[in-house]
Write an enzyme that holds these catalytic residues in place. Structure first.
Site, mmCIF file in Angstrom:
data_model
loop_
_atom_site.group_PDB
_atom_site.id
_atom_site.type_symbol
_atom_site.label_atom_id
_atom_site.label_comp_id
_atom_site.label_asym_id
_atom_site.label_seq_id
_atom_site.Cartn_x
_atom_site.Cartn_y
_atom_site.Cartn_z
ATOM 1 N N ARG A 37 -4.861 -3.394 3.777
ATOM 2 C CA ARG A 37 -4.512 -4.756 3.329
ATOM 3 C C ARG A 37 -5.527 -5.197 2.311
ATOM 4 N NH1 ARG A 37 -1.541 -7.644 6.304
ATOM 5 N NH2 ARG A 37 -0.945 -6.851 8.700
ATOM 6 N N HIS A 67 -4.588 6.975 -0.537
ATOM 7 C CA HIS A 67 -3.396 6.070 -1.090
ATOM 8 C C HIS A 67 -4.189 4.574 -1.217
ATOM 9 C CE1 HIS A 67 0.311 3.956 -0.893
ATOM 10 N NE2 HIS A 67 0.790 4.820 -0.312
ATOM 11 N N TYR A 70 -1.976 -1.339 0.206
ATOM 12 C CA TYR A 70 -0.370 -1.883 0.003
ATOM 13 C C TYR A 70 -0.359 -3.128 -0.639
ATOM 14 C CZ TYR A 70 1.716 1.663 3.195
ATOM 15 O OH TYR A 70 2.090 2.628 3.732
ATOM 16 N N HIS A 107 1.533 2.534 -5.438
ATOM 17 C CA HIS A 107 2.781 1.850 -5.838
ATOM 18 C C HIS A 107 2.641 1.269 -7.140
ATOM 19 C CE1 HIS A 107 3.665 1.771 -0.798
ATOM 20 N NE2 HIS A 107 3.277 3.035 -1.545
ATOM 21 N N GLU A 142 4.011 6.651 -7.202
ATOM 22 C CA GLU A 142 5.140 6.995 -6.062
ATOM 23 C C GLU A 142 6.270 6.415 -6.358
ATOM 24 O OE1 GLU A 142 3.552 5.945 -2.034
ATOM 25 O OE2 GLU A 142 5.470 6.472 -1.278
ATOM 26 N N ASP A 176 8.486 10.597 -2.528
ATOM 27 C CA ASP A 176 8.682 9.993 -1.235
ATOM 28 C C ASP A 176 10.165 10.367 -0.637
ATOM 29 O OD1 ASP A 176 9.184 8.418 1.199
ATOM 30 O OD2 ASP A 176 7.065 7.878 0.914
ATOM 31 N N HIS A 179 12.017 7.170 0.402
ATOM 32 C CA HIS A 179 12.046 6.318 -0.647
ATOM 33 C C HIS A 179 13.147 6.678 -1.723
ATOM 34 C CE1 HIS A 179 7.537 4.539 -0.141
ATOM 35 N NE2 HIS A 179 8.287 4.510 0.798
ATOM 36 N N HIS A 211 5.657 13.047 -0.233
ATOM 37 C CA HIS A 211 5.577 12.248 1.120
ATOM 38 C C HIS A 211 6.822 12.817 1.761
ATOM 39 C CE1 HIS A 211 3.018 8.570 -0.334
ATOM 40 N NE2 HIS A 211 1.944 9.847 0.033
ATOM 41 N N ASP A 224 13.497 1.104 2.731
ATOM 42 C CA ASP A 224 12.135 1.557 2.802
ATOM 43 C C ASP A 224 11.638 1.739 4.405
ATOM 44 O OD1 ASP A 224 9.387 2.684 2.957
ATOM 45 O OD2 ASP A 224 8.839 1.413 1.413
ATOM 46 N N HIS A 226 10.402 4.402 7.460
ATOM 47 C CA HIS A 226 10.304 5.566 7.578
ATOM 48 C C HIS A 226 10.741 6.097 8.888
ATOM 49 C CE1 HIS A 226 6.799 6.043 4.593
ATOM 50 N NE2 HIS A 226 7.853 5.211 3.989
ATOM 51 N N GLU A 256 4.317 10.749 6.612
ATOM 52 C CA GLU A 256 3.700 9.345 6.748
ATOM 53 C C GLU A 256 5.052 8.772 7.771
ATOM 54 O OE1 GLU A 256 4.664 8.140 2.703
ATOM 55 O OE2 GLU A 256 2.640 7.445 2.624
HETATM 56 ZN ZN ZN Z 1 7.642 3.741 2.635
HETATM 57 FE FE FE Z 2 5.204 7.273 0.772
HETATM 58 FE FE FE Z 3 3.100 4.668 -0.340
#
Ligand code: ZN
Ligand code: FE
Ligand code: FE
Length: 278
Positions: A37, A67, A70, A107, A142, A176, A179, A211, A224, A226, A256
């Site tokens: 976060r 990574h 987010y 991202h 990504e 990914d 994705h 990914h 999106d 997973h 992931e």
């Molecule tokens: Zn994702």
């Molecule tokens: Fe990913």
């Molecule tokens: Fe990601």
């Protein structure tokens, strides 16, 4: 041998992640640079980083992947969000130099109604501000599913970001599988066609990491979500083709999927079992 690991928590530092990775047969891993976060990052212990570097060398680890949180959005409309993103990523890249020569994935962001063109302009502006000639870290864009106003669900958009970035020798792409499939690239029925398109639009040399995730959603859903390997719409046969494809098989793979450590261990064994040795 397939180079593969999974996403791990970095709350106990680098050596802890190395040990967890080794315990499930992984020879790489991914981690958040800080709380996903956002917010303040824990101090890096240089001794812990040194020990991890030695451990990874001795145990044939390949590049690890950090990574970005987010909550960052390089193409947010609000300047304070963009400034927070820039400062966080710049600090992350500085911290990455404790473990030189690895990779940092982010991202590209959501343009929140400003339009793809404006989004791409803001993303390249930020990359031009933070990339340094001396940095040893490769920064990865990504591929996204195109949920909401996400930038980066089309290969053309990633290409435009790369073209707009001066130090683009520091840039690569992380593909990914969840994705791109959610984003409308049919890696199940036409893996060859998708990789040809990637090569034509971006250049396959830019592809630095995978990914590897199944998806809960049908093809081109732009959602999106997973799923565990083999339990979603991509399916185990498609993953068999992915891990054996000559353009992909030597890249590092990062899981992931919704799993605890033991579940990741089983997926690593499952995917390694699909590899046909030459
Ligand atoms: Zn994702
Ligand atoms: Fe990913
Ligand atoms: Fe990601």
């Amino acid at each position: 041998m397939l180079n593969i690991g999974c996403h791990l928590s970095n709350s106990k530092g680098y050596m802890n992640m190395c040990n967890e990775a080794a315990s499930i047969g992984a020879n790489t891993f991914q981690f958040f640079t800080r709380n996903p976060r956002g917010g303040a990052a824990k101090e890096i212990d240089p001794a812990d980083a040194e020990k991890a570097i030695a451990f990874m060398r001795e145990n044939n680890f390949v590049k690890i992947l950090a990574h970005a949180p987010y909550t960052l959005n390089p193409c947010a409309e609000r300047p304070e969000v963009r400034e927070f993103t820039l400062n966080t990523m710049r600090d992350d890249l500085k911290r990455m130099e404790y473990t030189p020569g690895n990779m940092y994935n982010f991202h590209p962001g959501s343009h929140v109604g400003q339009g793809i063109g404006k989004g791409i302009e803001l993303i390249t502006e930020m990359l031009n501000a933070i990339l340094e000639p001396e940095q040893s870290t490769t920064v990865l864009l990504e591929t996204m599913s195109g949920k909401g106003s996400e930038v980066g669900s089309r290969f053309e958009e990633l290409r435009r970001i790369i073209d707009g970035t001066e130090l683009n020798e520091k840039l690569g792409v992380c593909l990914d599988t969840c994705h791109v499939f959610d984003g409308g690239y049919d890696i199940v029925n036409d893996l060859e066609g998708v990789l040809d398109e990637f090569d034509r639009v971006i250049g396959i040399g830019r592809l630095k990491a995978i990914h590897i995730n199944d998806t809960k959603n049908p093809f081109s859903s732009h959602k999106d979500r997973h799923e565990k390997i083999g339990e979603g719409s991509i399916g185990i046969e498609a993953f068999g083709r992915i891990v054996n494809h000559p353009a992909l098989r030597d890249l590092p793979f990062y899981l992931e999927t919704p799993n605890e450590l033991d579940g990741y261990g089983r997926e690593i064994a499952l995917l390694r079992g699909l590899v046909r040795e030459e």
